[in-house]
Write an enzyme that holds these catalytic residues in place. Structure first.
Site, mmCIF file in Angstrom:
data_model
loop_
_atom_site.group_PDB
_atom_site.id
_atom_site.type_symbol
_atom_site.label_atom_id
_atom_site.label_comp_id
_atom_site.label_asym_id
_atom_site.label_seq_id
_atom_site.Cartn_x
_atom_site.Cartn_y
_atom_site.Cartn_z
ATOM 1 N N VAL A 82 0.989 4.536 1.266
ATOM 2 C CA VAL A 82 1.446 5.313 2.434
ATOM 3 C C VAL A 82 2.355 4.446 3.304
ATOM 4 C CG1 VAL A 82 0.715 6.574 4.489
ATOM 5 C CG2 VAL A 82 -0.616 6.778 2.376
ATOM 6 N N CYS A 83 1.963 3.188 3.500
ATOM 7 C CA CYS A 83 2.776 2.273 4.315
ATOM 8 C C CYS A 83 4.172 2.106 3.713
ATOM 9 C CB CYS A 83 2.112 0.904 4.420
ATOM 10 S SG CYS A 83 0.532 0.935 5.260
ATOM 11 N N THR A 84 4.238 2.074 2.396
ATOM 12 C CA THR A 84 5.537 1.926 1.733
ATOM 13 C C THR A 84 6.443 3.114 2.071
ATOM 14 O OG1 THR A 84 4.543 0.631 -0.028
ATOM 15 C CG2 THR A 84 6.650 1.677 -0.541
ATOM 16 N N LEU A 128 7.461 2.826 5.910
ATOM 17 C CA LEU A 128 8.485 1.831 6.258
ATOM 18 C C LEU A 128 9.848 2.223 5.710
ATOM 19 C CD1 LEU A 128 6.418 -1.415 6.138
ATOM 20 C CD2 LEU A 128 7.744 -0.584 8.051
ATOM 21 N N THR A 173 0.872 -1.177 0.000
ATOM 22 C CA THR A 173 0.000 0.000 0.000
ATOM 23 C C THR A 173 0.911 1.229 0.000
ATOM 24 O OG1 THR A 173 -0.142 -0.195 2.393
ATOM 25 C CG2 THR A 173 -2.012 -1.039 1.129
#
Ligand code: BEZ
Length: 212
Positions: free
Chosen positions: A45-47, A50, A43
């Site tokens: 935003v998560c990328t 992290l 996804t």
């Protein structure tokens, strides 16, 4: 599981992760910890989160904070996703991501807020002290990526106030003046803080950061 509150003991768990089985307490040892959830693998935003977290790892290390991410996908998916994160964020993800397909850890930490999403986690953050008590919680919706500068800033405050009778004012950053704890009378504060105490109001006393 009831909502976890400040001062509660962070519940221990054993779970699969991108680097194999992890037991929270063994992983943390005597360090501080930050546990942060991501709604799902692959996804956008998560990328970015992290990748940013990986680029900040040196700063978390300096503060003796072990990093642990979580997403409700499986370990093989995490490992594939990490390849993408490393590529697009120009980094190396250098901390484990819990694989929480059965939502065991998400439920334990109340990371699924059904009115936001019935299956994916929100963006939860738990900062855990070496004695395993929870010192900070944050909850962001899936649509808002977290600010990792703020996470470091709050860790600086938590670590400072754990060791000195001070509190940190709005927008404080390491090295700036801090507030003398309200419980300490000003005369006593002047003995305690050798760098000086400025009484702005009887209830608002400032002193230089004792660690700067
Ligand atoms: C994201 O990480 O981009 C994301 C994940 C779930 C819902 C919305 C955005």
């Amino acid at each position: 599981m009831a909502t976890l509150r400040l001062g509660d003991t962070a519940p221990n768990f054993t779970a699969d992760s991108s680097i194999g089985t992890i037991n929270l307490y063994d992983y943390l040892g005597d360090s501080w910890g930050i546990l942060f959830s991501h709604p799902a693998d692959f996804t956008p935003v998560c990328t970015t989160e992290l990748g940013t977290a990986a680029n900040f790892k040196g700063e978390f290390d300096k503060r003796n904070v072990k990093m642990l991410a979580l997403s409700v996908d499986g370990a093989a998916s995490h490992r594939d996703w990490i390849k993408d994160i490393n590529e697009v964020q120009n980094t190396t993800v250098n901390f484990p991501i819990i694989a929480d397909e059965d939502r065991k850890v998400s439920d334990l930490y109340d990371m699924i807020h059904p009115k936001a999403d019935s299956t994916l986690t929100v963006r939860s953050v738990f900062i855990i002290a070496p004695d395993k008590t929870i010192k900070l919680t944050l909850t962001y919706p899936a649509s808002t990526g977290r600010n990792f500068y703020e996470l470091l800033r709050v860790i600086d405050s938590l670590q400072l106030t754990a060791n000195h009778k001070v509190a940190t004012p709005a927008n404080w950053e390491h090295g700036q003046d801090v507030v003398v704890s309200p419980a300490i009378p000003t005369a006593e504060a002047r003995e305690m803080f050798k760098k000086g105490v400025k009484e702005v109001k009887p209830y608002l006393r400032m002193t230089p950061d004792p660690t700067a």
